[in-house]
Design a protein around this motif. Sequence first.
Motif, short mmCIF file in Angstrom:
data_model
loop_
_atom_site.label_atom_id
_atom_site.label_comp_id
_atom_site.label_asym_id
_atom_site.label_seq_id
_atom_site.Cartn_x
_atom_site.Cartn_y
_atom_site.Cartn_z
N VAL A 114 36.14 23.16 -1.10
CA VAL A 114 35.80 21.75 -0.93
C VAL A 114 34.30 21.58 -0.87
N CYS A 115 33.86 20.35 -0.99
CA CYS A 115 32.43 20.04 -0.93
C CYS A 115 32.21 18.79 -0.10
N ASP A 116 31.25 18.86 0.81
CA ASP A 116 30.78 17.69 1.55
C ASP A 116 29.42 17.36 0.97
N LEU A 117 29.41 16.38 0.05
CA LEU A 117 28.19 16.03 -0.69
C LEU A 117 27.45 14.93 0.04
N GLY A 118 26.23 15.23 0.48
CA GLY A 118 25.52 14.36 1.39
C GLY A 118 25.97 14.67 2.81
N CYS A 119 26.01 15.97 3.12
CA CYS A 119 26.66 16.45 4.35
C CYS A 119 25.92 16.08 5.62
N GLY A 120 24.60 15.79 5.51
CA GLY A 120 23.85 15.49 6.72
C GLY A 120 23.90 16.66 7.68
N ASN A 121 24.14 16.37 8.96
CA ASN A 121 24.18 17.43 9.97
C ASN A 121 25.58 17.98 10.20
N GLY A 122 26.53 17.64 9.33
CA GLY A 122 27.81 18.33 9.32
C GLY A 122 28.95 17.69 10.07
N PHE A 123 28.89 16.38 10.30
CA PHE A 123 29.98 15.71 11.01
C PHE A 123 31.33 16.00 10.36
N TRP A 124 31.38 15.93 9.03
CA TRP A 124 32.62 16.20 8.30
C TRP A 124 32.74 17.68 7.93
N GLU A 179 35.48 24.44 -10.03
CA GLU A 179 35.83 25.20 -8.82
C GLU A 179 36.28 24.34 -7.65
N ILE A 180 35.94 23.06 -7.64
CA ILE A 180 36.14 22.23 -6.45
C ILE A 180 37.53 21.57 -6.45
N ASP A 181 38.24 21.74 -5.32
CA ASP A 181 39.52 21.06 -5.13
C ASP A 181 39.33 19.64 -4.59
#
Length: 287
Positions: A114-124, A179-181
Amino acid sequence: MTTQNLSDSVRRNCKHHQTLVVVMWCVCCCIAVSASAQDPAKASVQESTGSADVAAKPADEKPVERRRKSYLGRVVAQPMSHVGAPWLIRPERDSEENVTDSYKALQIQPGMVVCDLGCGNGFWTLPMAKDVGEKGLVYAVDIQREMLNKLQYRASQEELSNIRPTLGKVDDPKLPVDEIDLLLMVDVYHEFSHPQSMLWEIRRSLKPTGVVALLEYREEDPTVPIKLLHKMSKRQIMKEYEANGFKLVREYNELPWQHLMFFARDDSPLDAVSPVPAGEVLKALGN
């Protein structure tokens, strides 16, 4: 992950930020970073006008795109600065946005990439990493190194080793091909200065059955306490994603403030669906 676990994780990690900066109430409106802060190598590139804002099918080769002021009739917003990061992990976020329900709707499974795009400080990012497990992987992408530093600190506190922090560019998230689900974007897409280039890269990163999960504040609802520049309508979202080789395959329409729309590549075996009109969504929500 249970609602209590997610909420406890947010409260736990908020303690690491006892000295909070004063941030504006809108995550997308905190502090605009300069063009050079986004991509110093391209700071001198001329901003585009509306002349290139025409819908077209995605090219086989990556588009050559200048920094945009607008895209397909929408004004492009400025991204928030890393100094506003504590706002992202505020304790009341779940009660305001119903984060627990939106997270469940992602349907993350063990072993996913998976990818968190624009992840910031990682809340998600952090709960995603826990749920994909040791056999899964999370690409955590941001264009600000300071955000990635904050994310890495929080991940180390949780002893998570399946997160791959990735310093992206304004026109390239630096993701592997096919590669990303699941690729998650939370209230960030509307800030892309190179939306066509980013969607081209995002599309090629997805597996044939991979999906983009797009969360954006609902423009059609004037009661959502976010500035208009940082909202998007379903009509605008569909215009931009269909123009770049995506099709809508799923929606979750029960969030108080946001659209949650799932897009796949237009050549995906997943069936396309029609969006539920925003007026019907608002009526069902009692707005």
